[in-house]
Design a protein around this motif. Structure first.
Motif, PDB file in Angstrom:
ATOM      1  N   GLN A 371      50.132  42.418  53.935  1.00 33.64           N
ATOM      2  CA  GLN A 371      51.147  42.329  54.985  1.00 33.64           C
ATOM      3  C   GLN A 371      51.134  43.567  55.874  1.00 33.64           C
ATOM      4  OE1 GLN A 371      53.163  39.627  55.717  1.00 33.64           O
ATOM      5  NE2 GLN A 371      53.575  40.862  57.545  1.00 33.64           N
ATOM      6  N   ASP A 372      50.952  44.762  55.267  1.00 35.05           N
ATOM      7  CA  ASP A 372      50.927  45.999  56.052  1.00 35.05           C
ATOM      8  C   ASP A 372      49.760  46.003  57.035  1.00 35.05           C
ATOM      9  OD1 ASP A 372      53.129  46.856  54.713  1.00 35.05           O
ATOM     10  OD2 ASP A 372      52.080  48.279  53.408  1.00 35.05           O
ATOM     11  N   GLU A 373      48.604  45.511  56.584  1.00 32.03           N
ATOM     12  CA  GLU A 373      47.416  45.466  57.455  1.00 32.03           C
ATOM     13  C   GLU A 373      47.633  44.505  58.616  1.00 32.03           C
ATOM     14  OE1 GLU A 373      43.750  46.200  54.366  1.00 32.03           O
ATOM     15  OE2 GLU A 373      44.853  44.316  54.229  1.00 32.03           O
ATOM     16  N   THR A 375      50.562  43.610  59.876  1.00 32.93           N
ATOM     17  CA  THR A 375      51.576  44.188  60.768  1.00 32.93           C
ATOM     18  C   THR A 375      50.964  45.246  61.676  1.00 32.93           C
ATOM     19  OG1 THR A 375      53.314  43.782  59.128  1.00 32.93           O
ATOM     20  CG2 THR A 375      53.786  45.406  60.844  1.00 32.93           C
ATOM     21  N   GLU A 376      50.117  46.094  61.099  1.00 32.81           N
ATOM     22  CA  GLU A 376      49.474  47.149  61.880  1.00 32.81           C
ATOM     23  C   GLU A 376      48.585  46.553  62.971  1.00 32.81           C
ATOM     24  OE1 GLU A 376      46.291  50.761  61.090  1.00 32.81           O
ATOM     25  OE2 GLU A 376      47.582  50.130  59.432  1.00 32.81           O
TER      26      GLU A 376
END
Length: 456
Positions: A371-373, A375-376
């Motif tokens: 999810q972080d990847e 979002t980035e």
């Protein structure tokens, strides 16, 4: 339901599907219900017309056609899953047999993702530019900052190179003043080359109130490309004064107290930029070498669609915004239509091959996207789109493009994996260890550039 798959070529298959009539019953019931809602017959309440009456009044064929149209997508999807296929685009469906009460048979031809063999890519070697920041680079950076803090002062003298002149312009073609050939109060820096050819020579030596004429080829407007006689009236002359290069300037232009600190920061910033450029260069070169290693059959229909989409985007988006036709664009580029078509085909093929190969590596290396990847990546894409992250995210969800973004991130990770396994040396022969953050971001940009449905 029974289905069989016939391979027509490495990128296209024909499905033959047989459906027993009883499996059409849910779609037949839905067809009768739909027709019931659309018709009104004397003696029957709306929605309560019996099936036999609908058959008599509208024909059993109309009901069968509605039922088959409703059922085909479901049976096609089941056949695709049963055959473990990866279809590309929409199928070409042909109903070969329809026996009422007995059997439905249809064929569906569709492009499929080809099976690829990914060889060992650890032997890839590429050479990139060395990261070198010279004193000249630093001084150029500081000088650009200095230019931003320049001041202007009106002067009562003849204009010279570097001065800013305020001018009125009037362009004539064949002795007639053009409707769009008059401009007043234009500020121009002599020597910048940002207006018309010949204007530098015309205004140099003129003081406020001076007039000159010169001939120039017009670069835009209704008479673009034609020779025009241009009259220029100088209404003001201003000199540009640059601030002194000292500690006071450093304090004015930055958060630093001394000029040396400003120069040191410029050196570090330039080094970071060149390091990122080096990472991008590494990604591009490794991708080129990777694509040479893999034989990728090209789906003809997919390639045709990709070429048409890229051409449409170029003509109706980018060129349209610039007020250019494709013909004028090709003229400015010095390309023939044949050369343009050949380049477009080459770009489209590379985009498709890049996606196929990197997707295969995603599967082979079992790469996933967190999810972080995601979002980035979404934040970065929002920046380039000119939208806020919230607006961009909403548009992505509404248009069903989340899987597309996940694919972009995954392919970026696949390329980064290949780069890590490759040997990257700089032009000095030194092995380059790329910064992980630079590598990941550069990989994503490289993949996007290769796959981009051409807008530029």
């Amino acid at each position: 339901m029974k289905s069989a798959v016939e391979t027509l070529n490495p990128t296209r298959v024909r499905l033959t599907v047989e459906v027993p009539f009883e499996e059409l019953k849910p779609s037949l019931d839905a067809a009768y219900k739909k027709i019931n809602q659309q018709v009104s017959l004397p003696g029957f309440r709306k929605g309560k017309v019996p099936a036999r009456v609908i058959d008599q009044r509208f024909g059993r064929g109309a009901v069968l056609e509605e039922a088959v149209n409703d059922a085909l997508p479901k049976f096609y999807t089941e056949a695709v899953n049963e055959g473990e296929l990866n279809p590309l685009g929409q199928p070409e469906v042909d109903i070969t047999e329809l026996k009422d009460g007995e059997l439905l048979t249809f064929t569906a031809e569709v492009d499929v993702r080809p099976a690829l063999e990914i060889p060992d890519y650890s032997g890839i070697e590429v050479t990139v530019d060395a990261v070198e920041v010279t004193d000249e680079d630093v001084e150029k950076s500081v000088e650009q900052l200095r230019e931003r803090f320049a001041t202007t002062t009106p002067v009562e003298r003849a204009a010279a190179e570097g001065d800013i002149v305020t001018v009125d312009l009037e362009a004539k073609v064949d002795g007639e003043v053009l409707e769009d050939g008059v401009a007043k109060g234009v500020d121009y820096t002599i020597g910048s080359g940002q207006l018309l050819d010949g204007i530098d020579e015309a205004v140099t030596g003129l003081a406020a109130g001076g007039t000159a004429t010169f001939t120039s080829e017009l670069k835009g407007g209704s008479a673009e490309g034609k020779e025009a006689e241009v009259k220029v009236d100088v209404t003001a002359v201003k000199s540009r004064e640059l601030p002194a290069l000292d500690d006071e300037f450093a304090q004015l232009a930055s958060e630093f107290d001394t000029l040396e600190e400003l120069r040191a920061d410029s050196r570090e910033r330039l080094a970071r930029m060149k390091k990122f450029d080096q990472a991008t260069q590494a990604q591009e070169k490794v991708l080129e070498e990777l694509l040479k290693l893999v034989e990728v059959p090209m789906p003809e229909k997919l390639l045709e669609d990709e070429i048409n989409t890229r051409k449409h985007n170029l003509e109706h988006h980018q060129l349209g915004q610039m007020g250019l036709t494709l013909e004028k664009y090709l003229e400015l580029q010095g390309k023939s239509a044949e050369e343009f078509d050949a380049e477009l085909k080459e770009q489209a093929e590379k985009g498709i091959r890049t996606q196929f190969v990197l997707d295969e590596i995603v599967n082979k290396e079992k790469l996933s996207v967190g999810q972080d990847e995601l979002t980035e990546h979404l934040m970065r894409r929002a920046q380039t789109s000119g939208m806020s992250p919230d607006q961009f995210a909403q548009a992505v969800v509404e248009q069903g493009q989340v899987p597309m973004l996940v694919g972009e991130v995954a392919r970026g990770k696949a390329l980064a994996t290949v780069v890590e396994a490759a040997t990257v040396k700089d032009s000095n022969g030194e092995v380059v260890n790329l910064d992980e953050e630079d590598e990941t971001e550069a990989a994503a940009e490289t993949v996007e550039a290769a796959e981009e449905t051409k807008e530029a």
